[in-house]
Design a protein around this motif. Structure first.
Motif, PDB file in Angstrom:
ATOM      1  N   ILE A 171       0.841  -1.194   0.000  1.00 19.06           N
ATOM      2  CA  ILE A 171       0.000   0.000   0.000  1.00 19.06           C
ATOM      3  C   ILE A 171       0.881   1.250   0.000  1.00 19.06           C
ATOM      4  N   ASP A 172       1.901   1.250   0.855  1.00 27.12           N
ATOM      5  CA  ASP A 172       2.824   2.393   0.922  1.00 27.12           C
ATOM      6  C   ASP A 172       3.548   2.599  -0.409  1.00 27.12           C
ATOM      7  N   GLN A 200       4.017   6.077  -5.264  1.00 20.45           N
ATOM      8  CA  GLN A 200       4.019   6.223  -6.716  1.00 20.45           C
ATOM      9  C   GLN A 200       2.854   7.084  -7.193  1.00 20.45           C
ATOM     10  N   GLY A 201       2.096   7.646  -6.241  1.00 20.90           N
ATOM     11  CA  GLY A 201       0.975   8.503  -6.598  1.00 20.90           C
ATOM     12  C   GLY A 201      -0.256   7.733  -7.051  1.00 20.90           C
ATOM     13  N   LYS A 202      -0.320   6.466  -6.708  1.00 24.06           N
ATOM     14  CA  LYS A 202      -1.443   5.619  -7.131  1.00 24.06           C
ATOM     15  C   LYS A 202      -2.401   5.400  -5.960  1.00 24.06           C
ATOM     16  N   ASP A 242      -6.105   2.193  -2.467  1.00 26.23           N
ATOM     17  CA  ASP A 242      -7.388   1.946  -1.801  1.00 26.23           C
ATOM     18  C   ASP A 242      -7.985   0.610  -2.234  1.00 26.23           C
ATOM     19  N   GLU A 243      -7.897   0.314  -3.525  1.00 27.40           N
ATOM     20  CA  GLU A 243      -8.401  -0.970  -4.030  1.00 27.40           C
ATOM     21  C   GLU A 243      -7.599  -2.131  -3.443  1.00 27.40           C
ATOM     22  N   ALA A 244      -6.278  -1.969  -3.424  1.00 28.69           N
ATOM     23  CA  ALA A 244      -5.407  -3.024  -2.913  1.00 28.69           C
ATOM     24  C   ALA A 244      -5.664  -3.277  -1.429  1.00 28.69           C
ATOM     25  N   GLN A 245      -5.978  -2.223  -0.703  1.00 28.65           N
ATOM     26  CA  GLN A 245      -6.243  -2.351   0.730  1.00 28.65           C
ATOM     27  C   GLN A 245      -7.353  -3.361   0.990  1.00 28.65           C
ATOM     28  N   ALA A 293      -0.473  -7.731 -10.286  1.00 29.57           N
ATOM     29  CA  ALA A 293      -0.468  -7.174 -11.640  1.00 29.57           C
ATOM     30  C   ALA A 293      -1.682  -6.275 -11.865  1.00 29.57           C
ATOM     31  N   LYS A 294      -2.792  -6.626 -11.251  1.00 30.19           N
ATOM     32  CA  LYS A 294      -4.000  -5.810 -11.357  1.00 30.19           C
ATOM     33  C   LYS A 294      -3.757  -4.387 -10.865  1.00 30.19           C
ATOM     34  N   PHE A 295      -2.844  -4.252  -9.907  1.00 26.43           N
ATOM     35  CA  PHE A 295      -2.527  -2.940  -9.340  1.00 26.43           C
ATOM     36  C   PHE A 295      -1.263  -2.336  -9.948  1.00 26.43           C
ATOM     37  N   GLY A 296      -0.778  -2.943 -11.024  1.00 22.42           N
ATOM     38  CA  GLY A 296       0.373  -2.401 -11.733  1.00 22.42           C
ATOM     39  C   GLY A 296       1.698  -2.702 -11.065  1.00 22.42           C
TER      40      GLY A 296
END
Length: 63
Positions: A9-10, A15-17, A22-25, A42-45
């Motif tokens: 998350i950090d 990286q400004g994402k 929030d989605e990853a959380q 990969a879904k979160f880049g």
């Protein structure tokens, strides 16, 4: 290797994402196995191989 979700998350936030953070959380488990969860990362880049170099303490080179 297990990585704490908060580190990912950090990384996303640094990286400004923030939207992806929030989605990853909500989507990631508390501890993430980069190999097991590669598709989710990969879904979160996030490239699981890149985690070693981008998260302090995971054995990245340099710095």
């Amino acid at each position: 290797m297990q990585i704490d979700k908060s580190q990912i998350i950090d990384l996303l936030k640094s990286q400004g994402k923030d939207d992806r953070a929030d989605e990853a959380q909500s989507a990631l488990p508390d501890t993430v196995d980069p190999e097991q969860h590669a598709d989710l990362l990969a879904k979160f880049g996030i490239n699981p191989q890149d985690l070693l170099g981008k998260i302090p303490g995971l054995g990245g080179f340099g710095g």
